[in-house]
Write an enzyme that holds these catalytic residues in place. Structure first.
Site, mmCIF file in Angstrom:
data_model
loop_
_atom_site.group_PDB
_atom_site.id
_atom_site.type_symbol
_atom_site.label_atom_id
_atom_site.label_comp_id
_atom_site.label_asym_id
_atom_site.label_seq_id
_atom_site.Cartn_x
_atom_site.Cartn_y
_atom_site.Cartn_z
ATOM 1 N N SER A 257 23.907 18.378 20.291
ATOM 2 C CA SER A 257 22.444 18.232 20.942
ATOM 3 C C SER A 257 21.237 18.122 19.982
ATOM 4 O O SER A 257 21.271 17.578 19.126
ATOM 5 C CB SER A 257 22.531 18.805 22.245
ATOM 6 N N HIS A 258 20.357 19.136 20.513
ATOM 7 C CA HIS A 258 19.339 19.291 19.841
ATOM 8 C C HIS A 258 19.213 20.164 18.618
ATOM 9 O O HIS A 258 18.292 20.345 17.996
ATOM 10 C CB HIS A 258 18.074 19.672 20.762
ATOM 11 N N LYS B 105 32.627 18.588 23.140
ATOM 12 C CA LYS B 105 32.717 18.760 24.515
ATOM 13 C C LYS B 105 33.393 17.752 25.124
ATOM 14 O O LYS B 105 33.762 16.705 24.781
ATOM 15 C CB LYS B 105 31.452 18.649 24.797
ATOM 16 N N ASP C 37 16.444 13.637 22.164
ATOM 17 C CA ASP C 37 16.947 14.474 21.385
ATOM 18 C C ASP C 37 18.199 13.818 20.545
ATOM 19 O O ASP C 37 18.620 12.827 20.688
ATOM 20 C CB ASP C 37 17.550 15.772 22.046
ATOM 21 N N ASP D 255 21.329 14.076 20.778
ATOM 22 C CA ASP D 255 22.680 13.086 21.394
ATOM 23 C C ASP D 255 21.985 12.230 22.758
ATOM 24 O O ASP D 255 22.673 11.703 23.440
ATOM 25 C CB ASP D 255 23.662 13.910 22.209
ATOM 26 N N ASP E 227 20.419 12.801 25.367
ATOM 27 C CA ASP E 227 20.371 13.154 26.943
ATOM 28 C C ASP E 227 18.958 13.637 27.529
ATOM 29 O O ASP E 227 18.702 13.860 28.491
ATOM 30 C CB ASP E 227 21.418 13.889 27.275
ATOM 31 N N ARG E 228 18.090 13.968 26.342
ATOM 32 C CA ARG E 228 16.902 14.636 26.837
ATOM 33 C C ARG E 228 15.780 13.749 26.567
ATOM 34 O O ARG E 228 15.730 12.749 25.875
ATOM 35 C CB ARG E 228 16.405 15.733 26.002
ATOM 36 N N SER F 70 14.412 21.776 30.879
ATOM 37 C CA SER F 70 14.540 21.599 29.457
ATOM 38 C C SER F 70 14.659 20.016 29.055
ATOM 39 O O SER F 70 15.395 19.870 28.170
ATOM 40 C CB SER F 70 15.779 22.306 29.097
ATOM 41 N N LYS G 32 22.791 13.928 31.855
ATOM 42 C CA LYS G 32 21.254 13.780 31.817
ATOM 43 C C LYS G 32 20.994 12.463 30.701
ATOM 44 O O LYS G 32 21.935 12.316 29.817
ATOM 45 C CB LYS G 32 20.423 14.720 31.424
ATOM 46 N N ARG H 267 15.310 33.429 27.275
ATOM 47 C CA ARG H 267 14.320 32.515 27.882
ATOM 48 C C ARG H 267 13.457 33.045 29.176
ATOM 49 O O ARG H 267 14.322 33.690 30.080
ATOM 50 C CB ARG H 267 15.155 31.155 28.671
#
Ligand code: VG1
Ligand code: CO
Length: 543
Positions: A113-114, A126, A277, A279, A281-282, A365, A376, A496
């Protein structure tokens, strides 16, 4: 074709985390490591022989090498067909779309991802199930169990496949088809959004920048925004995917998407800015000198969904992760629909979407999505916003301010303490648990504790229980504090802290979130002793 059975030794593959197995590239390069994990996935599945698998990734370093290894193991385990994105590329939402459209048995997504990429960066893998979504906990737990006792894996001795060439090749009895990574996704977006209207918006001179951050969305954004929707060339920046993301951190927030932020806060800023991002998805949404918090973005999309072709008949429900602000809840109330609160991680939305209980989902996020796929989806959110902007003909800022005036404003911020000592972070969480038993009904300045607990989720569809999903404190005035440890990092621990307060009164709406939340920020430290136990005097990232 020869199928070789290789003896190996058990390893600790994937403790069910937020999102798949993420490790340094060097860990994945150890002999048998990736092979063991892929065989552990297949060993925990049943009935895939002769069926279709989808494989693709975010283009980071090791993506192509890993793809070749997976193809050989898939052939040895007797999959019938594998669909692979050209050059090994598939954004996470596009992989989900391909799995669903081609009714595949499942898919393997190669992404961290990011997280930064390159030989010294991170890699990830995944498994997604046939609904196109991340494997639920019972599957990830089974994979983990297999990784602890794996003794051998099966692999063919076939030559490498040309990943650049579209079309079919045989690997023994298995067919490998290299597919255009954008085509199925593009067709789906054209069904959901009013492309003609968005085209007219660009023709009228509307200006936009999309920052692909040298990650996987470059080709998607170029095809859809520039070629199909007629946005001027140059609208997409950093559009060429690079194995190390150009040395950057492909995380679309105000800190890491600085190229875009400089443009959107500079002179002659375009009307609309967005980033995605590693991949895909964001998403981050910006207006001229204006940042839309992801929680607000979800609420605005929900309130305006009827303006788009794909959601014109309304929403069945909305789902948000627990730390996400309650802005979407106010919209759900007004629409008279359910709003579900799930643990962090997209896998928890799958059942709600499959059961038709929720249509839109979101996380604080920078994650937003819907029932069109089971991940997402960054570019989807951007197209959704474009469709709304094209219909309403107002600025991003005006749309958000009108939203606050109607529904009230949820001031929101997340403070991350990255790469802290893992033992200290776990102790902080345990101490918090003990402190909680004395907090109920306690006043803290103007705040009176209404509830405090360790969030536990019962899935409304399969009734499975997920415990330990974050410590939360709710105050009587509706403000909240949430503490949780990240499940996606690869170094030390990340704490977080999520902060939220609600303001119905629009006269407060000129305030900056950090100002509005100042008292809660102090309170968080008072209750959890963050500075003292982690030895940090401020967060590493503030969103
Ligand atoms: C983070 C986010 C979470 C998101 C996850 C995967 O997890 O907080 O909301 O679902 O990343 O996002 P954590 O455990 O580090 O807080 V991504 O773009 O990997 O796919
Ligand atoms: Co991502």
């Amino acid at each position: 074709m020869m199928i070789n059975t290789i003896s190996t030794t058990p390893f600790e593959g994937q403790k069910p985390g937020t999102s798949g197995l993420r490790k340094k590239v060097s860990v994945f390069q150890q002999s048998h490591y990736l092979e063991n994990f892929v065989q552990s996935i297949f060993d925990s599945l049943e009935g895939f022989q002769g069926k279709t698998l989808v494989v693709g990734g975010d283009g980071r370093y090791y993506n192509k090498t890993a793809t070749q290894i997976i193809l050989k193991i898939a052939a040895a385990n007797r999959f019938g067909r594998v669909l692979v994105g050209q050059n090994g590329l598939l954004s996470t939402p596009a992989a989900s779309a391909v799995i669903r459209k081609h009714q595949a048995f499942g898919g393997i997504i190669l992404s961290a991802s990011h997280n930064p990429g390159g030989p010294d960066g991170d890699f990830g893998i995944k498994y997604n199930i046939s609904n196109g979504g991340p494997a639920p906990e019972k599957v990830t737990e089974a994979i983990y169990e297999h990784s602890l006792k794996i003794m051998e894996y099966r692999i063919t001795d076939t030559a490498a496949i040309d990943l650049a060439q579209l079309g079919e090749t045989q690997v023994g009895d298995m067919t490998v088809e290299i597919i255009d990574p954008v085509a199925d996704y593009d067709a789906l977006m054209a069904q959901l959004f009013d492309f003609e209207r968005i085209k007219a918006l660009f023709q009228s001179g509307f200006t936009m920048r999309f920052d692909a951050m040298h990650a996987v969305t470059g080709p998607y954004a170029q095809t859809i925004l520039e070629q199909q929707l007629g946005a001027p060339p140059g609208t997409v920046m950093n559009g060429v995917p690079l194995e190390d993301f150009g040395g950057g951190h492909p995380d679309p927030n105000l800190t890491y998407a600085h190229d875009l932020v400089d443009i959107m806060y500079g002179d002659n800023a375009p009307q609309f800015g967005a980033a995605s991002d590693g991949d895909g998805d964001r998403n981050m949404i910006l207006g001229q000198r204006f940042f839309v918090t992801p929680s607000d973005s979800l609420a605005v999309l929900a309130a305006n969904a009827h303006l788009t072709p794909g959601y014109k008949d309304g929403l069945a429900g909305i789902a948000r992760s627990m730390p996400t602000s309650e802005a979407a809840d106010h919209v759900a109330d007004a629409l008279g629909i359910d709003c579900f609160e799930t643990p962090t991680g997209w896998k928890f939305f799958g059942n709600l979407l499959d059961a038709g209980k929720a249509t839109l989902c979101g996380e604080e996020s920078f994650g937003t999505g819907s029932n069109h796929v089971r991940e997402k989806d960054g570019l989807w959110a951007v197209l959704f916003w474009l469709n709304i902007l094209a219909v309403r003909q107002q600025s991003v800022e005006t749309i958000v301010r009108e939203h606050w005036a109607t529904y009230g404003r949820n001031f929101y911020s997340r403070h991350d303490y990255e790469g802290v000592d893992s033992k200290a972070a776990h102790e902080l969480m345990e101490n918090l648990y003990t402190t909680f038993s004395q907090l109920n009904g306690q006043p803290f300045g103007s705040h009176i504790v209404e509830y405090c607990d360790d969030f536990s989720y019962i899935d409304p569809v399969d009734h499975s229980i997920s415990d330990n999903q974050g410590m939360r404190i709710g105050f009587q005035d509706g403000s909240r504090l949430v503490f949780r440890l990240s499940g996606t990092g690869t170094e030390g621990a990340t704490l977080r802290v999520y902060l939220e307060s609600f303001e119905k009164d629009t006269t407060q709406h000129h305030l900056d979130a950090q100002e509005a939340l100042a008292e809660l920020i102090k309170l968080a430290d008072e209750i959890a002793g963050i500075k003292k136990s982690l030895g940090r005097d401020k967060p590493s990232v503030i969103t």
